[in-house]
Motif scaffolding. Structure first.
Motif, PDB file in Angstrom:
ATOM      1  N   TYR A 145      19.600  66.951  45.860  1.00 23.03           N
ATOM      2  CA  TYR A 145      21.002  67.195  46.226  1.00 23.03           C
ATOM      3  C   TYR A 145      21.882  65.990  45.905  1.00 23.03           C
ATOM      4  O   TYR A 145      23.028  65.904  46.331  1.00 23.03           O
ATOM      5  CB  TYR A 145      21.137  67.583  47.706  1.00 23.03           C
ATOM      6  CG  TYR A 145      20.280  66.773  48.662  1.00 23.03           C
ATOM      7  CD1 TYR A 145      20.720  65.572  49.204  1.00 23.03           C
ATOM      8  CD2 TYR A 145      19.011  67.224  49.015  1.00 23.03           C
ATOM      9  CE1 TYR A 145      19.926  64.845  50.078  1.00 23.03           C
ATOM     10  CE2 TYR A 145      18.203  66.501  49.884  1.00 23.03           C
ATOM     11  CZ  TYR A 145      18.662  65.312  50.419  1.00 23.03           C
ATOM     12  OH  TYR A 145      17.875  64.592  51.280  1.00 23.03           O
ATOM     13  N   TYR A 146      21.348  65.044  45.136  1.00 21.42           N
ATOM     14  CA  TYR A 146      22.109  63.855  44.770  1.00 21.42           C
ATOM     15  C   TYR A 146      23.372  64.191  43.988  1.00 21.42           C
ATOM     16  O   TYR A 146      24.347  63.439  43.990  1.00 21.42           O
ATOM     17  CB  TYR A 146      21.245  62.903  43.925  1.00 21.42           C
ATOM     18  CG  TYR A 146      21.112  63.355  42.490  1.00 21.42           C
ATOM     19  CD1 TYR A 146      22.020  62.923  41.534  1.00 21.42           C
ATOM     20  CD2 TYR A 146      20.130  64.261  42.101  1.00 21.42           C
ATOM     21  CE1 TYR A 146      21.936  63.378  40.217  1.00 21.42           C
ATOM     22  CE2 TYR A 146      20.037  64.715  40.806  1.00 21.42           C
ATOM     23  CZ  TYR A 146      20.940  64.270  39.864  1.00 21.42           C
ATOM     24  OH  TYR A 146      20.878  64.731  38.571  1.00 21.42           O
ATOM     25  N   GLN A 147      23.348  65.324  43.263  1.00 23.99           N
ATOM     26  CA  GLN A 147      24.453  65.699  42.380  1.00 23.99           C
ATOM     27  C   GLN A 147      25.526  66.506  43.101  1.00 23.99           C
ATOM     28  O   GLN A 147      26.569  66.811  42.517  1.00 23.99           O
ATOM     29  CB  GLN A 147      23.906  66.499  41.187  1.00 23.99           C
ATOM     30  CG  GLN A 147      23.653  67.981  41.425  1.00 23.99           C
ATOM     31  CD  GLN A 147      22.535  68.312  42.416  1.00 23.99           C
ATOM     32  OE1 GLN A 147      21.931  67.441  43.010  1.00 23.99           O
ATOM     33  NE2 GLN A 147      22.259  69.584  42.597  1.00 23.99           N
ATOM     34  N   GLN A 148      25.289  66.835  44.362  1.00 25.69           N
ATOM     35  CA  GLN A 148      26.272  67.604  45.114  1.00 25.69           C
ATOM     36  C   GLN A 148      27.551  66.771  45.311  1.00 25.69           C
ATOM     37  O   GLN A 148      27.479  65.589  45.658  1.00 25.69           O
ATOM     38  CB  GLN A 148      25.703  68.014  46.474  1.00 25.69           C
ATOM     39  CG  GLN A 148      24.815  69.240  46.435  1.00 25.69           C
ATOM     40  CD  GLN A 148      25.588  70.509  46.109  1.00 25.69           C
ATOM     41  OE1 GLN A 148      26.796  70.609  46.336  1.00 25.69           O
ATOM     42  NE2 GLN A 148      24.883  71.493  45.559  1.00 25.69           N
ATOM     43  N   PRO A 149      28.720  67.369  45.108  1.00 27.02           N
ATOM     44  CA  PRO A 149      29.981  66.615  45.224  1.00 27.02           C
ATOM     45  C   PRO A 149      30.142  65.869  46.550  1.00 27.02           C
ATOM     46  O   PRO A 149      30.654  64.747  46.567  1.00 27.02           O
ATOM     47  CB  PRO A 149      31.047  67.699  45.054  1.00 27.02           C
ATOM     48  CG  PRO A 149      30.399  68.716  44.168  1.00 27.02           C
ATOM     49  CD  PRO A 149      28.948  68.738  44.591  1.00 27.02           C
ATOM     50  N   LYS A 150      29.680  66.459  47.648  1.00 25.56           N
ATOM     51  CA  LYS A 150      29.854  65.789  48.948  1.00 25.56           C
ATOM     52  C   LYS A 150      28.960  64.551  49.068  1.00 25.56           C
ATOM     53  O   LYS A 150      29.332  63.574  49.734  1.00 25.56           O
ATOM     54  CB  LYS A 150      29.577  66.767  50.093  1.00 25.56           C
ATOM     55  CG  LYS A 150      30.678  67.806  50.261  1.00 25.56           C
ATOM     56  CD  LYS A 150      30.309  68.861  51.294  1.00 25.56           C
ATOM     57  CE  LYS A 150      31.376  69.954  51.340  1.00 25.56           C
ATOM     58  NZ  LYS A 150      30.954  71.095  52.184  1.00 25.56           N
ATOM     59  N   PHE A 151      27.792  64.589  48.438  1.00 26.32           N
ATOM     60  CA  PHE A 151      26.928  63.404  48.430  1.00 26.32           C
ATOM     61  C   PHE A 151      27.595  62.277  47.660  1.00 26.32           C
ATOM     62  O   PHE A 151      27.651  61.128  48.127  1.00 26.32           O
ATOM     63  CB  PHE A 151      25.573  63.747  47.796  1.00 26.32           C
ATOM     64  CG  PHE A 151      24.601  62.591  47.767  1.00 26.32           C
ATOM     65  CD1 PHE A 151      23.872  62.257  48.891  1.00 26.32           C
ATOM     66  CD2 PHE A 151      24.425  61.841  46.612  1.00 26.32           C
ATOM     67  CE1 PHE A 151      22.973  61.190  48.861  1.00 26.32           C
ATOM     68  CE2 PHE A 151      23.538  60.775  46.578  1.00 26.32           C
ATOM     69  CZ  PHE A 151      22.809  60.444  47.710  1.00 26.32           C
ATOM     70  N   ILE A 152      28.123  62.595  46.490  1.00 28.55           N
ATOM     71  CA  ILE A 152      28.824  61.585  45.679  1.00 28.55           C
ATOM     72  C   ILE A 152      30.088  61.116  46.390  1.00 28.55           C
ATOM     73  O   ILE A 152      30.420  59.918  46.369  1.00 28.55           O
ATOM     74  CB  ILE A 152      29.151  62.158  44.281  1.00 28.55           C
ATOM     75  CG1 ILE A 152      27.848  62.513  43.537  1.00 28.55           C
ATOM     76  CG2 ILE A 152      29.983  61.173  43.474  1.00 28.55           C
ATOM     77  CD1 ILE A 152      26.881  61.358  43.366  1.00 28.55           C
ATOM     78  N   GLN A 153      30.775  62.024  47.058  1.00 30.71           N
ATOM     79  CA  GLN A 153      31.982  61.640  47.803  1.00 30.71           C
ATOM     80  C   GLN A 153      31.647  60.656  48.916  1.00 30.71           C
ATOM     81  O   GLN A 153      32.385  59.683  49.136  1.00 30.71           O
ATOM     82  CB  GLN A 153      32.665  62.876  48.387  1.00 30.71           C
ATOM     83  CG  GLN A 153      33.979  62.549  49.114  1.00 30.71           C
ATOM     84  CD  GLN A 153      34.597  63.761  49.793  1.00 30.71           C
ATOM     85  OE1 GLN A 153      34.200  64.902  49.537  1.00 30.71           O
ATOM     86  NE2 GLN A 153      35.544  63.523  50.685  1.00 30.71           N
ATOM     87  N   TYR A 154      30.541  60.921  49.620  1.00 30.63           N
ATOM     88  CA  TYR A 154      30.142  60.006  50.688  1.00 30.63           C
ATOM     89  C   TYR A 154      30.010  58.586  50.152  1.00 30.63           C
ATOM     90  O   TYR A 154      30.601  57.642  50.683  1.00 30.63           O
ATOM     91  CB  TYR A 154      28.813  60.429  51.338  1.00 30.63           C
ATOM     92  CG  TYR A 154      28.336  59.368  52.297  1.00 30.63           C
ATOM     93  CD1 TYR A 154      28.845  59.303  53.584  1.00 30.63           C
ATOM     94  CD2 TYR A 154      27.464  58.351  51.892  1.00 30.63           C
ATOM     95  CE1 TYR A 154      28.490  58.275  54.444  1.00 30.63           C
ATOM     96  CE2 TYR A 154      27.098  57.330  52.740  1.00 30.63           C
ATOM     97  CZ  TYR A 154      27.617  57.301  54.023  1.00 30.63           C
ATOM     98  OH  TYR A 154      27.284  56.260  54.864  1.00 30.63           O
ATOM     99  N   TRP A 155      29.223  58.429  49.085  1.00 29.85           N
ATOM    100  CA  TRP A 155      28.981  57.087  48.557  1.00 29.85           C
ATOM    101  C   TRP A 155      30.231  56.507  47.893  1.00 29.85           C
ATOM    102  O   TRP A 155      30.470  55.288  47.967  1.00 29.85           O
ATOM    103  CB  TRP A 155      27.795  57.097  47.598  1.00 29.85           C
ATOM    104  CG  TRP A 155      26.490  57.079  48.326  1.00 29.85           C
ATOM    105  CD1 TRP A 155      25.558  58.064  48.403  1.00 29.85           C
ATOM    106  CD2 TRP A 155      25.989  56.000  49.132  1.00 29.85           C
ATOM    107  NE1 TRP A 155      24.502  57.669  49.195  1.00 29.85           N
ATOM    108  CE2 TRP A 155      24.741  56.409  49.653  1.00 29.85           C
ATOM    109  CE3 TRP A 155      26.473  54.733  49.455  1.00 29.85           C
ATOM    110  CZ2 TRP A 155      23.975  55.592  50.482  1.00 29.85           C
ATOM    111  CZ3 TRP A 155      25.703  53.915  50.278  1.00 29.85           C
ATOM    112  CH2 TRP A 155      24.468  54.350  50.776  1.00 29.85           C
ATOM    113  N   THR A 156      31.030  57.345  47.270  1.00 29.77           N
ATOM    114  CA  THR A 156      32.282  56.871  46.665  1.00 29.77           C
ATOM    115  C   THR A 156      33.182  56.263  47.736  1.00 29.77           C
ATOM    116  O   THR A 156      33.764  55.179  47.538  1.00 29.77           O
ATOM    117  CB  THR A 156      33.010  58.034  45.958  1.00 29.77           C
ATOM    118  OG1 THR A 156      32.192  58.493  44.878  1.00 29.77           O
ATOM    119  CG2 THR A 156      34.356  57.580  45.407  1.00 29.77           C
ATOM    120  N   GLU A 157      33.302  56.939  48.870  1.00 28.08           N
ATOM    121  CA  GLU A 157      34.134  56.416  49.957  1.00 28.08           C
ATOM    122  C   GLU A 157      33.601  55.091  50.476  1.00 28.08           C
ATOM    123  O   GLU A 157      34.375  54.162  50.740  1.00 28.08           O
ATOM    124  CB  GLU A 157      34.221  57.444  51.085  1.00 28.08           C
ATOM    125  CG  GLU A 157      35.045  58.674  50.716  1.00 28.08           C
ATOM    126  CD  GLU A 157      35.151  59.682  51.855  1.00 28.08           C
ATOM    127  OE1 GLU A 157      34.606  59.405  52.951  1.00 28.08           O
ATOM    128  OE2 GLU A 157      35.787  60.732  51.654  1.00 28.08           O
TER     129      GLU A 157
END
Length: 307
Positions: A145-157
């Motif tokens: 699930y690393y590619q899920q937008p919410k996962f990337i959003q979490y780390w981006t924030e």
């Protein structure tokens, strides 16, 4: 009518008390007992981070948060939670047997690891399926699930928050170190395992979505098997980046992990910080996902793809 299905959340596991450490370490070593020195080394690491890892409690909270989120989203399905651990009770097999005893015929499985490898997520799934086949339980697997937008959003924030605390004049002297748990190199290459590509994809997504300028990829927490593991190790990488580029600020995001435990609290917050202190540079490590709604939501979104 509401249909009841199982939610099998699998994780690595950790000792619950000091008396568990030897049996836990023996299980990791496939039944080979550690020497006194090896056992003491592990105990010392736990003592350094406060006595024991917080992983057990966090795994339970993450699993419960996921169950609750799923039951909020699905209107015609009720998810019943089961936790199965790789190296300590309740073992994966125990959780699957409990499903059978409860009359569960279908279940979604998810491992608390964002990236797929046949040696990590794949091995958990294999154990679960082997046990489920005894009882006729059908599984629907989340593989990553690393590619899920919410996962990337979490780390981006988290990355952008960290950058906000660094003077803008130093952003070009700042590097993001994206890492995951290392695995034996020979096995990865022999099986054309997607694990390294998935970490690289994560790094590229974070580069594209966050305000970071420089990104590097590394590996950490490798085992002592006498054979090569995926590299570079994050400590060596830190030294190499400093000597080659002179970066002043190092932001460590161990994205292959989902909460604080021994590998983050010791391998990052101690070992990597020691290297940063040695080089006279600044160490940063944003907070881990834990039960953040974005992280839990990313897994929910992936589950929607499989069930």
């Amino acid at each position: 009518m509401t249909k009841k299905i199982g939610l099998l959340v699998m994780a690595y596991g950790t000792p619950y008390k000091e008396a568990d450490i030897e049996a836990y370490y023996t299980d990791i070593r496939r039944g080979k007992k550690p020497t006194d020195a090896e056992l003491q080394d592990l105990k010392d690491r736990y003592q350094f981070i406060g006595g024991l890892s917080p992983l057990a409690g966090t795994t339970n909270r993450q699993a419960e948060a996921l169950r609750d989120a799923l039951n909020d989203v699905y209107t015609n399905v009720e998810f019943k939670l089961y936790i199965g651990l790789k190296h300590i009770h309740p073992f994966i097999e125990d959780a699957v047997k409990a499903m059978y005893e409860d009359g569960i015929e279908e279940a979604v499985t998810v491992v608390l690891a964002p990236h797929y490898s046949s040696f990590s997520v794949g091995s958990y799934n294999t154990r679960a399926v082997k046990e489920a086949d005894k009882y006729g339980i059908q599984f629907y697997h989340v593989e990553h699930y690393y590619q899920q937008p919410k996962f990337i959003q979490y780390w981006t924030e988290r990355i952008n928050e960290t950058l906000a605390g660094i003077p803008k004049t130093e952003h070009d002297e700042t590097v993001l170190v994206v890492s995951a748990h290392s695995l034996p190199k020979g096995l990865i290459e022999k099986n054309n395992d997607p694990y390294p590509k998935e970490l690289h994809h994560t790094a590229e997504l974070l580069r594209a979505h966050s305000n970071i300028i420089h990104v590097a990829e590394g590996w950490q927490s490798e085992g002592n098997t006498g054979t090569p593991w995926l590299g570079p190790d994050v400590q060596d990488l830190t030294r190499n980046l400093y000597h080659e580029y002179g970066y002043k600020n190092y932001i460590y995001t161990p994205v292959g992990f989902v909460c604080e435990h021994l590998e983050v609290l010791y391998d990052n917050d101690y070992e990597c910080k020691v290297v940063c202190d040695e080089l006279g540079v600044n160490y940063f490590r944003p907070t881990m996902p834990d039960t953040n709604p974005l992280f839990i939501g990313a897994i929910v979104d992936e589950i929607k793809n499989v069930y």
